[in-house]
Design an enzyme around this catalytic site. Structure first.
Site, short mmCIF file in Angstrom:
data_model
loop_
_atom_site.label_atom_id
_atom_site.label_comp_id
_atom_site.label_asym_id
_atom_site.label_seq_id
_atom_site.Cartn_x
_atom_site.Cartn_y
_atom_site.Cartn_z
N SER A 152 13.13 85.65 39.95
CA SER A 152 12.15 85.71 38.85
C SER A 152 11.13 86.77 39.21
CB SER A 152 11.45 84.34 38.73
OG SER A 152 10.23 84.48 38.01
N TYR A 165 6.81 77.14 41.37
CA TYR A 165 7.98 77.89 40.90
C TYR A 165 8.02 79.27 41.57
CZ TYR A 165 10.98 80.35 37.48
OH TYR A 165 11.96 81.09 36.87
#
Ligand code: NAP
Length: 268
Positions: A152, A165
């Protein structure tokens, strides 16, 4: 020679039941690979496998909980029985969990450690560690393998609010490079793709209000994306085909391909 021909490959896409994993499963199948769409949702997984078969591709759904090594091993055996030894593994299970989001009302110091651990369990342990442990040794024994982990942009620089995250995805990048070195002489390449922002199930509420209009956070993301738009899931396929192909990326391991409309290139 077709550099991106995968007709001799067997690909397992964990999280193939999701938006990005599903698009990658279809893309790999269109390049000729036999594809196992793996995940927990039989409904979405069977639908994706049927869609692939509908255009003449080879696909099955295999039930797999990415966070459970025994479940992954059962899935691996099913794939071997149906298509043979897997040669491509895409790790696309994961996502942000709202319970661990940092906000003005819920500051960093109030992060619930259990929720933090759950984010790591999903994004690092199930999102990369266990599938690599279960599928990697067979690939090493066969001397053929390409593992593609989905990272990500938040792995590179932590996004505001989603620190659990971000930290878990940073660890995915780190693990990718560790395994690239570990398995480099055994025929197994390990790389990652860093997607920017793509509307999907796990981030729908983050990006869109109930009436479908963008949230303030979505507007801020788009303002920071030079191309000024979100990505479409199909736009990840080219990077995955390149990394999956033993011809096109034979000397590529430990790499990360950023597909983000320029998000990580933008400062002011
Ligand atoms: N969308 C984006 O903008 C974006 C950006 C960067 C990175 N990513 C990453 O891309 C990957 C795919 O996410 P997505 O955006 O496509 O979201 P999605 O549509 O919500 O897909 C996520 C998938 O993860 C699977 N999953 C969750 N827990 C699982 C488990 N224990 N075992 C097996 N599968 C599990 C789910 O499958 P089941 O429910 O069937 O288990 C679901 O299909 C994730 O790693 C995400 O972090 C997405």
């Amino acid at each position: 020679m077709n550099w991106f021909d995968l007709k001799d490959d067997v690909a397992v896409v964990i999280g193939g039941t999701g938006v990005l994993g599903g698009a990658l499963a279809e893309g790999l199948a269109r390049a000729g690979a036999a594809v196992a769409v793996a995940g927990r949702s039989a409904e979405r997984g069977e639908a994706r496998a049927a869609a692939i078969r509908a255009f003449g591709g080879r696909a099955i759904f295999v039930s797999a909980d990415a966070g459970d090594a025994a479940s992954l091993e059962v899935a691996r055996q099913q794939v071997i029985a149906e298509f043979g030894q897997p040669t491509v593994l895409v790790n696309a299970a994961g996502g942000n969990q709202p319970a661990v989001t940092v906000t003005a009302d819920h500051p960093f110091e109030a992060i619930n450690v259990q929720a933090w651990r759950e984010s790591f369990d999903l994004n690092l342990v199930g999102g990369a560690l266990l599938p690599c442990q279960v599928f990697g040794p067979g690939m090493c024994a066969a001397g053929v393998g390409s593992i593609v982990n989905i990272a990500s942009v938040s792995a590179h620089l932590p996004l505001s609010r989603v620190i659990a995250y971000s930290a878990a995805k940073a660890a995915v990048l780190n693990l990718t490079r560790f395994l690239a070195r570990e398995w480099a002489t055994r025929g197994v390449r390990v790389n990652s793709i860093t997607p920017g922002f793509f509307p999907a199930e796990q981030n729908r509420k983050l990006l869109f209000q109930e009436d479908g209009t963008p949230t303030p956070r979505a507007k801020s993301i788009l303002g920071h994306t030079p191309m000024g738009r979100f990505g479409e899931s199909q736009e990840l396929i080219g990077a995955a085909l390149f990394l999956a192909s033993r011809k096109a990326s034979s000397f590529v391991t430990g790499s990360d391909i950023v597909v983000d409309g320029g998000f990580l290139a933008q400062t002011i």
